[in-house]
Write a protein that holds these residues in place. Structure first.
Motif, short mmCIF file in Angstrom:
data_model
loop_
_atom_site.label_atom_id
_atom_site.label_comp_id
_atom_site.label_asym_id
_atom_site.label_seq_id
_atom_site.Cartn_x
_atom_site.Cartn_y
_atom_site.Cartn_z
N PRO A 233 -19.12 6.79 -6.10
CA PRO A 233 -18.90 7.56 -7.32
C PRO A 233 -17.63 7.20 -8.09
CG PRO A 233 -18.50 8.90 -5.37
CD PRO A 233 -19.12 7.63 -4.90
N GLU A 234 -16.56 6.85 -7.38
CA GLU A 234 -15.31 6.57 -8.08
C GLU A 234 -15.42 5.28 -8.88
OE1 GLU A 234 -11.54 7.09 -9.61
OE2 GLU A 234 -12.98 8.46 -8.70
N GLN A 235 -16.00 4.24 -8.28
CA GLN A 235 -16.19 2.99 -9.04
C GLN A 235 -17.10 3.22 -10.25
OE1 GLN A 235 -16.29 3.46 -5.75
NE2 GLN A 235 -16.10 1.53 -4.60
N ALA A 236 -18.14 4.03 -10.07
CA ALA A 236 -19.05 4.32 -11.18
C ALA A 236 -18.34 5.09 -12.28
CB ALA A 236 -20.26 5.11 -10.68
N ARG A 237 -17.48 6.01 -11.91
CA ARG A 237 -16.73 6.78 -12.91
C ARG A 237 -15.80 5.89 -13.71
NH1 ARG A 237 -12.02 8.84 -13.95
NH2 ARG A 237 -11.09 7.94 -12.08
N LEU A 238 -15.11 4.98 -13.03
CA LEU A 238 -14.20 4.07 -13.73
C LEU A 238 -14.98 3.15 -14.68
CD1 LEU A 238 -11.80 3.13 -10.80
CD2 LEU A 238 -11.31 4.63 -12.75
N ARG A 239 -16.16 2.72 -14.24
CA ARG A 239 -16.99 1.88 -15.10
C ARG A 239 -17.44 2.65 -16.34
NH1 ARG A 239 -19.73 0.17 -11.19
NH2 ARG A 239 -21.70 1.26 -11.41
N ALA A 240 -17.79 3.92 -16.15
CA ALA A 240 -18.22 4.74 -17.28
C ALA A 240 -17.09 4.93 -18.29
CB ALA A 240 -18.72 6.09 -16.78
N MET A 241 -15.88 5.16 -17.81
CA MET A 241 -14.75 5.37 -18.72
C MET A 241 -14.42 4.09 -19.48
SD MET A 241 -14.08 8.52 -18.67
CE MET A 241 -12.56 8.44 -19.63
N ALA A 242 -14.54 2.93 -18.81
CA ALA A 242 -14.30 1.66 -19.50
C ALA A 242 -15.34 1.44 -20.59
CB ALA A 242 -14.31 0.51 -18.50
N LEU A 243 -16.60 1.79 -20.30
CA LEU A 243 -17.65 1.66 -21.31
C LEU A 243 -17.41 2.61 -22.47
CD1 LEU A 243 -20.85 1.29 -19.12
CD2 LEU A 243 -20.15 -0.26 -20.95
N ARG A 244 -16.91 3.81 -22.19
CA ARG A 244 -16.63 4.76 -23.25
C ARG A 244 -15.66 4.17 -24.28
NH1 ARG A 244 -13.81 8.73 -25.71
NH2 ARG A 244 -14.99 10.65 -26.09
N ASP A 245 -14.61 3.54 -23.79
CA ASP A 245 -13.62 2.96 -24.70
C ASP A 245 -14.24 1.89 -25.59
OD1 ASP A 245 -11.72 4.59 -23.56
OD2 ASP A 245 -10.93 3.06 -22.21
N ARG A 246 -15.20 1.13 -25.06
CA ARG A 246 -15.85 0.08 -25.85
C ARG A 246 -16.82 0.66 -26.87
NH1 ARG A 246 -18.51 -3.44 -21.38
NH2 ARG A 246 -19.87 -3.87 -23.16
N LEU A 247 -17.43 1.81 -26.56
CA LEU A 247 -18.45 2.39 -27.43
C LEU A 247 -17.86 3.17 -28.59
CD1 LEU A 247 -20.96 3.72 -24.75
CD2 LEU A 247 -21.16 1.64 -26.11
N LEU A 248 -16.65 3.68 -28.42
CA LEU A 248 -16.06 4.57 -29.42
C LEU A 248 -16.06 3.98 -30.83
CD1 LEU A 248 -14.69 7.32 -29.85
CD2 LEU A 248 -12.51 6.21 -29.37
N PRO A 249 -15.57 2.76 -31.05
CA PRO A 249 -15.54 2.24 -32.43
C PRO A 249 -16.92 1.90 -32.98
CG PRO A 249 -14.75 0.56 -30.90
CD PRO A 249 -14.91 1.83 -30.10
N ARG A 250 -17.93 1.76 -32.13
CA ARG A 250 -19.27 1.38 -32.59
C ARG A 250 -20.16 2.58 -32.86
NH1 ARG A 250 -21.84 -1.81 -28.08
NH2 ARG A 250 -23.60 -1.75 -29.50
N PHE A 251 -20.03 3.64 -32.08
CA PHE A 251 -21.02 4.72 -32.13
C PHE A 251 -20.48 6.06 -32.59
CE2 PHE A 251 -22.97 1.72 -29.12
CZ PHE A 251 -24.23 1.59 -29.69
N ASP A 252 -19.17 6.24 -32.68
CA ASP A 252 -18.69 7.53 -33.16
C ASP A 252 -19.16 7.76 -34.58
OD1 ASP A 252 -16.89 9.93 -32.74
OD2 ASP A 252 -16.06 9.09 -34.59
N TRP A 253 -19.45 9.02 -34.91
CA TRP A 253 -20.00 9.34 -36.23
C TRP A 253 -19.09 8.92 -37.38
CZ3 TRP A 253 -24.52 9.69 -37.96
CH2 TRP A 253 -25.57 10.31 -37.27
N ASP A 254 -17.79 8.91 -37.20
CA ASP A 254 -16.90 8.48 -38.29
C ASP A 254 -17.25 7.07 -38.73
OD1 ASP A 254 -15.62 10.89 -38.16
OD2 ASP A 254 -13.86 10.14 -37.09
N ALA A 255 -17.48 6.18 -37.75
CA ALA A 255 -17.79 4.79 -38.08
C ALA A 255 -19.20 4.64 -38.63
CB ALA A 255 -17.60 3.91 -36.84
N THR A 256 -20.17 5.30 -37.99
CA THR A 256 -21.56 5.10 -38.42
C THR A 256 -21.83 5.73 -39.78
OG1 THR A 256 -22.19 7.02 -37.07
CG2 THR A 256 -22.44 4.86 -36.08
N ALA A 257 -21.29 6.93 -40.02
CA ALA A 257 -21.49 7.56 -41.33
C ALA A 257 -20.82 6.74 -42.44
CB ALA A 257 -20.95 8.98 -41.32
#
Length: 402
Positions: free
Chosen positions: A363-387
């Motif tokens: 679980p800990e490795q999976a959690r760290l992987r999820a948080m790293a992915l979150r940082d990459r997704l923020l500029p692409r998928f947050d509503w501020d950018a898409t709108a």
């Protein structure tokens, strides 16, 4: 200048799936985009009526008009599964289609005459894109997946070609959809790849104070074939063999619910599968923050329908929840070069069980992987950018035809 001194360019949005009321569990991405565009545009949404919904209202600064297409008790073409699924499961609902399309065309024509919008934004190629093509106003059409991948009959393909030929611009929500759009005649100069958004700054955020379960597997989505819940329930016995305390929570509703309940009972899993029913968007973050893993086992159906992008993955990752999904092109677009255990073979029960099991075991490795992915997704998928991206496209269309 628009009549009445309103300097905002007017946008008429045509949609089928749209919230019937506040916190409706039906997908709300068209409304989320429309309300963000309302800061810069005068936005009117025309969508189908449904039982319990107001014929007209203003929701979050967006004027919403709902047109009637059948007696109240029969206005069931859109909700609880989507149009494509409802037509497959209940062929008699094809009888509702003429009224649905003609009602949309008539009300769109009347609304266009009254509002004189500078641009129409049609969500889905059919029927909204077709109606936009017939109105004569410059228009942007956005395909979300089912309208492009399914509806493959020759007459429907011909109508899609008409839509993309007349459209001022066409957007699709993932790169994987571009090739299919080429097949119906869209040219690269018209195509833009732009997803819908997720509120990754305020709603779908991690909560370090929330303890994450070691055993809860979460599924979120409509209970329809392309979401793949059948395969996840089939995989649960193998998961339990390695992780005896594991259990599955299902947040969603749809036409497959009875079948999936029967499947769980047949496998003796009644005490390991919880059906939570429809969960409003504001309540989803709490589920993502506590789950050990989100399982999104997307598959392609026999008629070609499949997930356009799968923003449920972005929502979960936004909350720091590890995810496992299938290696369809749209899911790989979100994951990029993420480690292989997070993407498994579509439709493979064994591969799905192994993928979920690996996350439960580490679980800990999976959690760290999820948080790293979150940082990459923020500029692409947050509503501020898409709108902002959709606003640029709409401004370009209205400016070119001013």
């Amino acid at each position: 200048m628009n009549p009445g001194g309103n300097r905002k360019p007017r946008v008429l949005v045509l949609a089928s799936t749209y919230p019937r009321w506040r916190d409706d569990p039906e997908p709300g991405f068209v409304h989320e985009l429309s309300r963000r565009l309302s800061a810069e545009f005068d936005v009117t949404v025309l969508c189908p009526h449904a039982a319990g919904a107001a014929p007209r209202e203003t929701m979050d600064g967006v004027r919403v008009l709902r047109y009637r297409y059948a007696p109240a008790g029969l206005e069931t073409l859109v909700n609880d599964g989507g149009i494509v699924t409802n037509l497959k499961r209940h062929p008699w609902k094809w009888l509702l289609v003429p009224g649905f399309v003609l009602g949309l065309l008539w009300q769109a024509w009347r609304t266009r005459r009254r509002l004189r919008p500078g641009v129409v934004h049609a969500h889905w190629l059919l029927p909204q894109g077709l109606v936009a093509a017939l109105l004569g106003t410059p228009f942007l059409v956005t395909s979300h997946g089912a309208d492009l991948f399914a509806l493959q009959a020759a007459p429907l393909q011909a109508l899609k070609r008409l839509v993309v030929r007349r459209a001022t611009a066409v957007t699709v929500v993932s790169q994987a959809m571009r090739a299919e759009l080429h097949r119906v005649g869209a040219t690269d100069d018209k195509i833009r790849v732009q997803s819908m958004g997720v509120d990754l700054r305020q709603r779908f955020t991690p909560d370090p104070a929330q303890a994450r379960s070691a055993d809860e597997i979460l599924f979120v989505g409509r209970l329809v074939e392309k979401k793949g819940l059948r395969h996840l329930i089939d995989a649960l016995p193998a998961i339990l063999a390695a992780h005896p305390q594991a259990f599955l929570s299902i947040a969603g509703f749809g036409p497959e619910e009875r079948e999936r309940r029967q499947q769980a009972a047949r496998l003796g899993l009644q005490d390991r599968v919880r059906f939570l029913g429809a969960v409003p968007q504001p309540q989803l973050p709490a589920l993502y923050r506590r789950a050990a893993v989100l399982a999104a086992p997307f598959v392609a159906t026999g008629d070609g329908d499949r997930e356009g992008l799968g923003l449920v993955l972005v929502e979960a990752l936004g909350c720091g929840c590890p995810v496992v999904t299938t290696a369809l092109p749209t899911a790989r677009e979100i994951f990029g070069n993420a480690p292989a255990p997070d993407c498994v073979t579509p439709g493979s029960v064994a591969a799905l069980a192994a993928g979920v099991g690996r996350i439960l075991a580490a679980p800990e490795q999976a959690r760290l992987r999820a948080m790293a992915l979150r940082d990459r997704l923020l500029p692409r998928f947050d509503w501020d950018a898409t709108a902002a991206a959709y606003a640029r496209t709409l401004r370009a269309i209205t400016g070119a035809h001013a």
